[in-house]
Design a protein around this motif. Structure first.
Motif, mmCIF file in Angstrom:
data_model
loop_
_atom_site.group_PDB
_atom_site.id
_atom_site.type_symbol
_atom_site.label_atom_id
_atom_site.label_comp_id
_atom_site.label_asym_id
_atom_site.label_seq_id
_atom_site.Cartn_x
_atom_site.Cartn_y
_atom_site.Cartn_z
ATOM 1 N N PRO A 304 0.832 -1.220 0.000
ATOM 2 C CA PRO A 304 0.000 0.000 0.000
ATOM 3 C C PRO A 304 0.860 1.261 0.000
ATOM 4 O O PRO A 304 2.019 1.238 0.407
ATOM 5 C CB PRO A 304 -0.803 -0.120 1.295
ATOM 6 N N SER A 305 0.261 2.348 -0.440
ATOM 7 C CA SER A 305 0.968 3.632 -0.471
ATOM 8 C C SER A 305 1.076 4.216 0.933
ATOM 9 O O SER A 305 0.072 4.413 1.620
ATOM 10 C CB SER A 305 0.232 4.617 -1.377
ATOM 11 N N TYR A 306 2.297 4.482 1.355
ATOM 12 C CA TYR A 306 2.554 5.150 2.626
ATOM 13 C C TYR A 306 3.695 6.138 2.421
ATOM 14 O O TYR A 306 4.788 5.758 1.991
ATOM 15 C CB TYR A 306 2.977 4.155 3.715
ATOM 16 N N ASN A 307 3.432 7.382 2.708
ATOM 17 C CA ASN A 307 4.493 8.398 2.685
ATOM 18 C C ASN A 307 5.324 8.351 1.404
ATOM 19 O O ASN A 307 6.549 8.400 1.428
ATOM 20 C CB ASN A 307 5.427 8.221 3.901
ATOM 21 N N GLY A 308 4.655 8.215 0.292
ATOM 22 C CA GLY A 308 5.351 8.283 -0.987
ATOM 23 C C GLY A 308 5.913 6.977 -1.481
ATOM 24 O O GLY A 308 6.460 6.923 -2.584
ATOM 25 N N THR A 309 5.835 5.894 -0.696
ATOM 26 C CA THR A 309 6.299 4.593 -1.163
ATOM 27 C C THR A 309 5.113 3.649 -1.293
ATOM 28 O O THR A 309 4.063 3.842 -0.684
ATOM 29 C CB THR A 309 7.329 3.975 -0.195
ATOM 30 N N GLY A 310 5.295 2.623 -2.075
ATOM 31 C CA GLY A 310 4.244 1.641 -2.276
ATOM 32 C C GLY A 310 3.328 2.031 -3.411
ATOM 33 O O GLY A 310 2.811 3.151 -3.458
ATOM 34 N N GLY A 311 3.115 1.094 -4.337
ATOM 35 C CA GLY A 311 2.278 1.381 -5.496
ATOM 36 C C GLY A 311 0.906 0.745 -5.450
ATOM 37 O O GLY A 311 0.030 1.095 -6.241
ATOM 38 N N GLY A 312 0.705 -0.214 -4.538
ATOM 39 C CA GLY A 312 -0.607 -0.843 -4.398
ATOM 40 C C GLY A 312 -1.058 -1.632 -5.610
ATOM 41 O O GLY A 312 -2.258 -1.774 -5.849
ATOM 42 N N SER A 313 -0.136 -2.188 -6.378
ATOM 43 C CA SER A 313 -0.526 -2.983 -7.538
ATOM 44 C C SER A 313 -0.833 -4.417 -7.109
ATOM 45 O O SER A 313 -0.735 -4.763 -5.936
ATOM 46 C CB SER A 313 0.583 -2.979 -8.589
ATOM 47 N N ASN A 314 -1.210 -5.258 -8.073
ATOM 48 C CA ASN A 314 -1.551 -6.660 -7.802
ATOM 49 C C ASN A 314 -2.655 -6.786 -6.749
ATOM 50 O O ASN A 314 -2.613 -7.652 -5.875
ATOM 51 C CB ASN A 314 -0.310 -7.450 -7.355
ATOM 52 N N GLN A 315 -3.652 -5.920 -6.820
ATOM 53 C CA GLN A 315 -4.723 -5.926 -5.830
ATOM 54 C C GLN A 315 -5.661 -7.113 -6.052
ATOM 55 O O GLN A 315 -6.148 -7.326 -7.158
ATOM 56 C CB GLN A 315 -5.513 -4.622 -5.910
ATOM 57 N N PRO A 316 -5.914 -7.906 -5.017
ATOM 58 C CA PRO A 316 -6.779 -9.077 -5.167
ATOM 59 C C PRO A 316 -8.219 -8.695 -5.498
ATOM 60 O O PRO A 316 -8.767 -7.743 -4.944
ATOM 61 C CB PRO A 316 -6.707 -9.745 -3.782
ATOM 62 N N GLU A 385 -7.554 5.977 3.450
ATOM 63 C CA GLU A 385 -6.196 5.758 2.958
ATOM 64 C C GLU A 385 -5.698 6.980 2.196
ATOM 65 O O GLU A 385 -6.485 7.767 1.666
ATOM 66 C CB GLU A 385 -6.145 4.567 1.994
ATOM 67 N N ALA A 386 -4.395 7.085 2.101
ATOM 68 C CA ALA A 386 -3.825 8.141 1.270
ATOM 69 C C ALA A 386 -4.191 7.905 -0.194
ATOM 70 O O ALA A 386 -4.449 8.842 -0.948
ATOM 71 C CB ALA A 386 -2.315 8.177 1.438
ATOM 72 N N LYS A 387 -4.219 6.634 -0.567
ATOM 73 C CA LYS A 387 -4.596 6.240 -1.920
ATOM 74 C C LYS A 387 -5.418 4.972 -1.798
ATOM 75 O O LYS A 387 -4.917 3.948 -1.348
ATOM 76 C CB LYS A 387 -3.350 5.993 -2.789
ATOM 77 N N ALA A 388 -6.677 5.030 -2.179
ATOM 78 C CA ALA A 388 -7.589 3.917 -1.938
ATOM 79 C C ALA A 388 -7.260 2.716 -2.821
ATOM 80 O O ALA A 388 -6.904 2.863 -3.997
ATOM 81 C CB ALA A 388 -9.027 4.355 -2.200
ATOM 82 N N SER A 389 -7.397 1.528 -2.251
ATOM 83 C CA SER A 389 -7.329 0.301 -3.032
ATOM 84 C C SER A 389 -8.551 0.226 -3.948
ATOM 85 O O SER A 389 -9.679 0.456 -3.515
ATOM 86 C CB SER A 389 -7.313 -0.922 -2.107
ATOM 87 N N ASN A 390 -8.318 -0.098 -5.202
ATOM 88 C CA ASN A 390 -9.419 -0.173 -6.158
ATOM 89 C C ASN A 390 -10.336 -1.356 -5.875
ATOM 90 O O ASN A 390 -11.542 -1.303 -6.130
ATOM 91 C CB ASN A 390 -8.867 -0.274 -7.586
ATOM 92 N N THR A 391 -9.769 -2.435 -5.345
ATOM 93 C CA THR A 391 -10.561 -3.638 -5.091
ATOM 94 C C THR A 391 -10.980 -3.766 -3.634
ATOM 95 O O THR A 391 -11.823 -4.593 -3.296
ATOM 96 C CB THR A 391 -9.766 -4.900 -5.465
ATOM 97 N N GLY A 392 -10.370 -2.973 -2.755
ATOM 98 C CA GLY A 392 -10.612 -3.089 -1.318
ATOM 99 C C GLY A 392 -9.590 -3.951 -0.617
ATOM 100 O O GLY A 392 -9.620 -4.090 0.609
ATOM 101 N N PHE A 393 -8.634 -4.535 -1.379
ATOM 102 C CA PHE A 393 -7.678 -5.487 -0.821
ATOM 103 C C PHE A 393 -6.272 -5.213 -1.372
ATOM 104 O O PHE A 393 -6.111 -4.525 -2.376
ATOM 105 C CB PHE A 393 -8.095 -6.922 -1.164
ATOM 106 N N TYR A 394 -5.282 -5.813 -0.699
ATOM 107 C CA TYR A 394 -3.894 -5.771 -1.166
ATOM 108 C C TYR A 394 -3.310 -7.178 -1.120
ATOM 109 O O TYR A 394 -3.732 -8.023 -0.313
ATOM 110 C CB TYR A 394 -3.040 -4.862 -0.284
ATOM 111 N N ALA A 395 -2.339 -7.421 -1.982
ATOM 112 C CA ALA A 395 -1.567 -8.662 -1.895
ATOM 113 C C ALA A 395 -0.431 -8.443 -0.909
ATOM 114 O O ALA A 395 0.279 -7.440 -0.984
ATOM 115 C CB ALA A 395 -1.012 -9.039 -3.270
ATOM 116 N N ARG A 396 -0.268 -9.377 0.023
ATOM 117 C CA ARG A 396 0.800 -9.233 1.016
ATOM 118 C C ARG A 396 1.882 -10.294 0.877
ATOM 119 O O ARG A 396 2.852 -10.293 1.640
ATOM 120 C CB ARG A 396 0.220 -9.233 2.428
ATOM 121 N N LYS A 397 1.751 -11.182 -0.089
ATOM 122 C CA LYS A 397 2.761 -12.232 -0.285
ATOM 123 C C LYS A 397 4.097 -11.617 -0.703
ATOM 124 O O LYS A 397 4.157 -10.743 -1.571
ATOM 125 C CB LYS A 397 2.290 -13.223 -1.346
ATOM 126 N N ALA A 398 5.157 -12.056 -0.061
ATOM 127 C CA ALA A 398 6.536 -11.675 -0.388
ATOM 128 C C ALA A 398 6.817 -10.199 -0.128
ATOM 129 O O ALA A 398 7.779 -9.648 -0.665
ATOM 130 C CB ALA A 398 6.897 -12.039 -1.829
#
Length: 591
Positions: A304-316, A385-398
């Motif tokens: 997830p996006s936090y303080n300029g890092t994280g792109g929030g891609s691969n959203q489940p 969120e600073a930048k909302a998840s489009n699906t409501g979820f994030y992938a946390r694997k790896a």
């Protein structure tokens, strides 16, 4: 990752000058001959390391510059694509290579072929030659497999072609080999690798180099693809037998050399040297230096996006969220022990659920904060969120939970392309292919046991007893969907089983918007939410609103996409290339 392919080839060459003065003293490096390089083991190794650097997978694949990651082409995630819209044009899967380039498949194959030729003709000891050539042949097999699973048979170029002159041009006009010939050459290269490299490298500095087990595992994946319905619509048992033999060989070689399932499904990504699950991997480092930097971009792109890092891609997608079994291993609609509701979707799920999916309110250690909770809800129509998840979820694997915000972009987490779990499930699938159904159960149970599912009174970890061949094939594909979520495997599985239309066509993938109710919510919820029972919050404070992610079209994958078109620009460059039958040509990719 420990060895030198972490560094750019130019950097390797520069660093090596001080240790190779006997070879390079007063030599013009820009015109150094192969004879000079390939009688020196250090320079030969640097050339091989360049091949590693150019050919190792960098994460979830794409199908060329005009297509998104393959995760977005399935029910795992979401992304617009001409493949799913059904409007793909003939030139748009361009992995074949349509121009002179060192970075397309044939450009990389040329570098590998030059290396193989120069090593063969060099004066190094034969055992050293074999080891060097074996590793390079692995990557030639890797490149050809990439081509064959996209297009079917392709021209097999096994020696460096001359680069200048009309005769050289005409000699490079090669016809396509049959698909069977292409698979056979891939297997031949991998067999050579298996015969030439060690089962395990003695030095930790060589961690990540190709081993016998890695080559056998890729061979197993290749032959299982050849046995699958995409390439084997008649269910030819000889193809399944070849796949079974290859995957059994991989299993035996790997277990004999200490490989196996990692104790932890989620932590397996963060152990490097001697990670028992890492069969074929790409190594990364945490360097910030321009000359040594080889960072893993997946982590920063996905979190997830936090303080300029994280792109929030691969959203489940919601479809992926619902796919996970319950704790007893049964699907949500089949479990009689654990009730399932959409409102409390996270309760009593397969332990891999919380280790793969980040959802509203979950505790997810992140950015060095072990108590971090992820909140993705909307309050008063605005995201928290600073930048909302489009699906409501994030992938946390790896995703490395201990990396500080400033270090995320320099992630050194290795990408594991083939895990030991895949070897087990490849063996299970090919065992079903040859009617060794009990063996398939053994491998499935091993994967589910490591996941932490309940064994049940029958010890089957939620698997149905006495499944038929068809049911077991389905059970293995389902297990792969869960075990390898967001590892770039789902697309290839659906494609080789020709199940994309059945799975996706006519549908629109779904996301979730979680809204905070306007009444009955404590006034201080925003500051006390981390201490509120999640069940209480979801029951009393949140509503779930489902939305279509595919807003422009219903999915319309076409049958001809199981073998993509040879780009017309490639055919224009080489008049001996023949287009696939499914795209108006005369080349049959099933032969």
């Amino acid at each position: 990752m420990k060895f030198s392919y972490k560094f750019l080839a130019v950097c390797c060459a520069t660093l090596a000058l001080t240790s190779c003065k006997d070879v390079l003293d007063k030599t013009d490096l820009s015109s150094t001959s192969g004879d000079l390089i390939f009688k020196d083991s250090t320079l030969s190794q640097m050339n091989l390391d360049y091949i590693y650097d150019q050919n190792l997978p960098t994460g979830i694949a794409t199908l060329g510059p005009s297509t998104p990651s393959v995760t977005s082409l399935t029910d795992e995630s979401f992304g617009e694509s001409k493949l799913l819209e059904g409007t793909l044009l003939v030139n748009e899967v361009s992995d074949f290579g349509t121009a002179l380039s060192a970075t397309n498949n044939y450009g990389k194959i040329r570098v590998i072929n030059m290396f193989l030729s120069d090593v063969k003709n060099g004066s190094l000891p034969q055992a050293t030659k074999n080891k060097l050539r074996g590793q390079a042949q692995f990557f030639r097999a890797w490149r050809y497999f990439d081509l064959v699973r996209l297009y079917g048979g392709v021209p097999l170029v096994l020696t460096p072609l001359a680069a200048v002159g009309v005769e050289a041009r005409d000699a490079a006009f090669l016809p396509r080999n049959t698909t069977a010939e292409s698979f056979a050459q891939i297997v031949k290269d991998l067999d050579s690798t298996i015969a030439s490299v060690p089962g395990k490298w003695a030095s930790s500095a060589d961690w990540g180099r190709i081993t016998k087990g890695a080559a056998a595992a890729l061979k197993g994946r290749v032959l299982m693809t050849a046995a699958s319905p995409q390439f084997n619509p008649s269910d030819d048992q000889t193809k399944w037998q070849a796949a079974y033999d290859a995957n059994k060989q991989a299993y035996d070689l790997l277990t004999a050399n200490g490989y196996g399932l990692h104790a932890s499904f989620d932590q397996l990504w963060f152990q490097e040297v001697n990670n028992p699950e890492a069969v074929f991997l790409t190594g990364y480092n945490t360097s910030t230096g321009d000359q040594t930097k080889k960072n893993n971009g997946y982590d920063n792109a996905t979190r997830p996006s936090y303080n300029g890092t994280g792109g929030g891609s691969n959203q489940p997608s919601w479809e992926m969220v619902k796919a996970f079994p319950m704790l007893d291993g049964k699907k949500p609609t089949e479990s009689t022990k654990y009730a399932y509701t959409d409102q409390l979707f996270y309760k009593n799920r397969d332990p891999r659920f919380d280790k793969t999916i980040a959802y509203n309110g979950v505790t997810w250690p992140l950015n060095g904060n072990t108590a971090n909770k992820v909140w993705t809800y909307f309050a008063g129509g605005k995201t928290v969120e600073a930048k909302a998840s489009n699906t409501g979820f994030y992938a946390r694997k790896a995703i490395n939970p201990t990396a500080a915000i400033g270090d995320v972009q320099y992630s050194g987490t290795d990408w594991i392309e083939i895990r030991f779990a895949e070897v087990l499930l490849n063996l299970a699938e090919s065992a079903v292919g040859v009617n060794k159904l009990d063996e398939a159960y053994t491998q499935l149970k091993a994967v589910r046991k490591r996941a932490g599912l309940e064994a049940g009174t029958d010890g089957l970890y939620g698997l149905k007893a006495n499944m038929s061949r068809t049911e077991l094939f389905d059970a293995i594909l389902y297990e792969r969907q869960i075990e390898f979520a967001f590892e770039g495997k789902r697309f290839w599985d659906l494609r080789r089983w020709k199940l994309i239309e059945k799975t996706l066509n006519g549908t629109r993938r779904t996301g979730v918007t979680i809204n905070l109710k306007t009444t009955g919510v404590p006034a201080d919820f925003a500051t006390t939410r981390d201490n509120v029972s999640l069940d209480l919050a979801y029951t009393n404070y949140f509503t779930l609103v489902f939305k279509q992610l595919d807003t422009k079209y219903a999915i319309n994958w076409k049958p001809e996409y199981y073998f993509f078109a040879i780009p017309q620009t490639a055919i224009d460059n080489n008049p001996k290339l023949i287009q696939n039958t499914t795209w108006g040509g005369a080349f049959d990719p099933l032969k």
